[in-house]
Scaffold this motif. Structure first.
Motif, PDB file in Angstrom:
ATOM      1  N   ASN A   1       0.833  -1.193   0.000  1.00  0.00           N
ATOM      2  CA  ASN A   1       0.000   0.000   0.000  1.00  0.00           C
ATOM      3  C   ASN A   1       0.867   1.242   0.000  1.00  0.00           C
ATOM      4  O   ASN A   1       1.878   1.306   0.718  1.00  0.00           O
ATOM      5  CB  ASN A   1      -0.911   0.021   1.223  1.00  0.00           C
ATOM      6  CG  ASN A   1      -1.951  -1.070   1.169  1.00  0.00           C
ATOM      7  OD1 ASN A   1      -1.889  -1.965   0.342  1.00  0.00           O
ATOM      8  ND2 ASN A   1      -2.913  -1.002   2.054  1.00  0.00           N
TER       9      ASN A   1
ATOM     10  N   THR B   1      -3.536   3.380  -1.770  1.00  0.00           N
ATOM     11  CA  THR B   1      -3.735   2.577  -2.977  1.00  0.00           C
ATOM     12  C   THR B   1      -2.880   1.323  -2.917  1.00  0.00           C
ATOM     13  O   THR B   1      -1.709   1.375  -2.576  1.00  0.00           O
ATOM     14  CB  THR B   1      -3.368   3.387  -4.242  1.00  0.00           C
ATOM     15  OG1 THR B   1      -4.147   4.574  -4.281  1.00  0.00           O
ATOM     16  CG2 THR B   1      -3.603   2.578  -5.500  1.00  0.00           C
ATOM     17  N   LYS B   2      -3.470   0.175  -3.247  1.00  0.00           N
ATOM     18  CA  LYS B   2      -2.739  -1.094  -3.276  1.00  0.00           C
ATOM     19  C   LYS B   2      -2.115  -1.264  -4.660  1.00  0.00           C
ATOM     20  O   LYS B   2      -2.800  -1.151  -5.667  1.00  0.00           O
ATOM     21  CB  LYS B   2      -3.662  -2.255  -2.955  1.00  0.00           C
ATOM     22  CG  LYS B   2      -2.923  -3.574  -2.764  1.00  0.00           C
ATOM     23  CD  LYS B   2      -3.893  -4.625  -2.276  1.00  0.00           C
ATOM     24  CE  LYS B   2      -3.285  -5.616  -1.338  1.00  0.00           C
ATOM     25  NZ  LYS B   2      -2.720  -5.135  -0.122  1.00  0.00           N
TER      26      LYS B   2
ATOM     27  N   ASP C   1      -6.397  -2.039  -6.464  1.00  0.00           N
ATOM     28  CA  ASP C   1      -7.681  -1.665  -5.874  1.00  0.00           C
ATOM     29  C   ASP C   1      -8.778  -1.744  -6.918  1.00  0.00           C
ATOM     30  O   ASP C   1      -8.580  -1.370  -8.068  1.00  0.00           O
ATOM     31  CB  ASP C   1      -7.627  -0.233  -5.333  1.00  0.00           C
ATOM     32  CG  ASP C   1      -6.809  -0.126  -4.072  1.00  0.00           C
ATOM     33  OD1 ASP C   1      -6.794  -1.112  -3.303  1.00  0.00           O
ATOM     34  OD2 ASP C   1      -6.192   0.920  -3.857  1.00  0.00           O
TER      35      ASP C   1
ATOM     36  N   GLY D   1     -10.065   2.156  -1.844  1.00  0.00           N
ATOM     37  CA  GLY D   1      -8.664   2.488  -1.596  1.00  0.00           C
ATOM     38  C   GLY D   1      -8.271   3.849  -2.116  1.00  0.00           C
ATOM     39  O   GLY D   1      -8.014   4.749  -1.361  1.00  0.00           O
TER      40      GLY D   1
END
Length: 163
Positions: free
Chosen positions: A13, A76-77, A115, A120
């Protein structure tokens, strides 16, 4: 050993909103930190434990910088592939410092927004965030979709593989 490999693959992340800087030659670099975590159950206490590692990321690929500017923010992933690089710099007092970071170069590196739309990273427009964004070097062809390409073919795997 005939050769060597310098490749880093991370899934994590984003720790803070990415920062973009422009060079005098018109190029851009985007910097952010990425957190990767591992969890386990402590055998003695039975408690759940977690360890987080922070990675400094530098993106020099202008196409990926554009995607990051538009769709990536804190939380944000991401999946990314890059290279480890260590650079030397001097602080304000003139002391030598060293920084190791994961670098996505102009023609190397890969970035995938993991995401789903609306989670996210918040609502950033109609971009399908599950799409794979890549800019492979021009010699071997790309094995993943780029931002300009349409959908790629999917191949079904044979479930009867003996291993």
């Amino acid at each position: 050993m005939a050769g060597s490999v310098n490749k880093v693959i991370l899934v994590g992340n984003v720790g803070k909103d990415p920062e973009t800087r422009s060079f005098s030659n018109g190029g851009k670099v985007c910097n952010f930190s990425l957190a990767t975590s591992e969890t386990w159950k402590d055998k003695q206490s039975g408690e759940r434990r977690e360890s987080t590692q922070w990675h400094n990321i530098a993106v020099f690929n202008e196409n990926l910088v554009r995607v990051i500017e538009n769709y990536v923010k804190k939380g944000t992933k991401l999946y990314l592939e890059g290279q480890l690089q260590t650079r030397k710099w001097q602080d304000r007092d003139g002391n030598d410092r060293w920084t190791t970071e994961v670098v996505l170069q102009r023609f190397r590196g890969e970035l995938v927004l993991l995401d789903s739309r609306g989670s996210g990273g918040g609502d950033r427009g109609g971009y399908d965030q599950s799409r794979n964004i890549s800019d492979q070097s021009s010699g071997g062809g790309s094995r993943s979709a780029s931002a300009q390409e349409g959908p790629t073919e999917s191949f079904e795997l044979d479930d009867e593989i003996p291993f």
